[in-house]
Scaffold this active site. Structure first.
Site, PDB file in Angstrom:
ATOM      1  CG  ASP A  66      -2.141   0.876   1.052  1.00  0.00           C
ATOM      2  OD1 ASP A  66      -1.988   2.115   0.980  1.00  0.00           O
ATOM      3  OD2 ASP A  66      -3.259   0.330   0.974  1.00  0.00           O
ATOM      4  CB  THR A  97     -14.970   0.964   1.377  1.00  0.00           C
ATOM      5  OG1 THR A  97     -15.323   1.848   0.291  1.00  0.00           O
ATOM      6  CG2 THR A  97     -15.253  -0.475   0.976  1.00  0.00           C
ATOM      7  CE  LYS A 103     -12.087  -0.271 -10.225  1.00  0.00           C
ATOM      8  NZ  LYS A 103     -11.055  -0.999  -9.465  1.00  0.00           N
ATOM      9  CE1 TYR A 129     -13.439   2.850  -9.074  1.00  0.00           C
ATOM     10  CE2 TYR A 129     -15.625   2.328  -9.904  1.00  0.00           C
ATOM     11  CZ  TYR A 129     -14.583   2.082  -9.035  1.00  0.00           C
ATOM     12  OH  TYR A 129     -14.693   1.062  -8.124  1.00  0.00           O
TER      13      TYR A 129
END
Length: 238
Positions: free
Chosen positions: A32, A177, A146, A142
């Site tokens: 990360d 999230t 994807k 996005y």
């Protein structure tokens, strides 16, 4: 013991996946870019390497480090991702590039860097999205990223089958999230969208992590090149 790397493992679906895998007796390493990931890894009981997935050299060094200590990899989960929203006609080019760099290029770079270190029979799970199948205004970067992740998944599944390495994708809908919570707070997501989800709720991180763990496991040994939608029926609800 099997070893997995989870990119973007410091938060959200990545963190939930690490937790799920550790419960299933996997050894995990979190990659990360956020140094706060060290505290997450310490809490969960796994390894952490600070890695920017947009930098192939960093990824190559990190995979060599992990496999040098633990041996070949049996799993890779590409969960690192960001989003930038706005009308397509007005979206800043910098925002477009950043989303493509992290969500699409970062996924490919990690797969490529991991390839020499993957054990025969290893599995990769990439994070796609329902927006690789359905249009949502304001999500052009996005959605494009994807869509690309699904394409990369299919090609690698075919090219790498001879090892054999399985490559699949999981495509969640809105999941509870920090990324989604931030977008709700910023007003870029209106939770009235849940009216179009037959189950009427956000996906839980555990809903998605469980599917990822299944695809990494032996019970999915003849599944490759697939995108599994974890969306509470959203895509088919009209």
């Amino acid at each position: 013991m099997k070893t997995a790397v989870v990119t973007g493992g410091a938060k959200g679906i990545g963190r939930g996946t690490v937790r799920e895998l550790l419960a299933g007796d996997w050894r995990c390493a979190i990659f990360d870019g956020d140094p706060a990931g060290q505290a997450v890894a310490d809490d969960l009981g796994c390894d952490f390497l600070e890695v920017d997935v947009t930098q192939p050299d960093e990824l190559r060094r990190a995979f060599a480090d992990v496999t040098g200590r633990f041996g070949p990899l049996h799993g890779l989960v590409n969960s690192a991702g960001i989003n930038r929203t706005g009308p397509a006609a007005e979206l800043a080019i910098e925002d477009w590039k950043r989303v493509i760099d992290v969500d699409l290029s970062g996924t490919f770079y990690a797969c490529q860097a991991a390839y020499p270190h993957l054990a025969p029979g290893a599995a990769i799970v990439n994070l796609a999205s329902v927006f690789s199948m359905r249009a949502l205004p304001g999500r052009v970067a996005y959605s494009a990223a994807k869509h690309g992740v699904v394409g990369v998944t299919r090609i690698l599944a075919v090219e790498w089958a001879d090892r054999p390495i399985r490559v699949n994708a999981v495509a969640p809908s809105w999941t509870d999230t920090p990324l989604i919570r931030d977008q709700v707070a910023a007003g870029t997501i209106d939770l009235s969208v849940l009216e179009h989800v037959p189950f009427g709720r956000l996906a839980r991180v555990e809903d998605v992590a469980g599917v990822i763990a299944f695809l990494l496991g032996d019970k999915a040994s003849f599944i490759t090149g697939q995108t599994l939608y974890v969306d509470g029926g959203y895509l088919w609800a009209g």
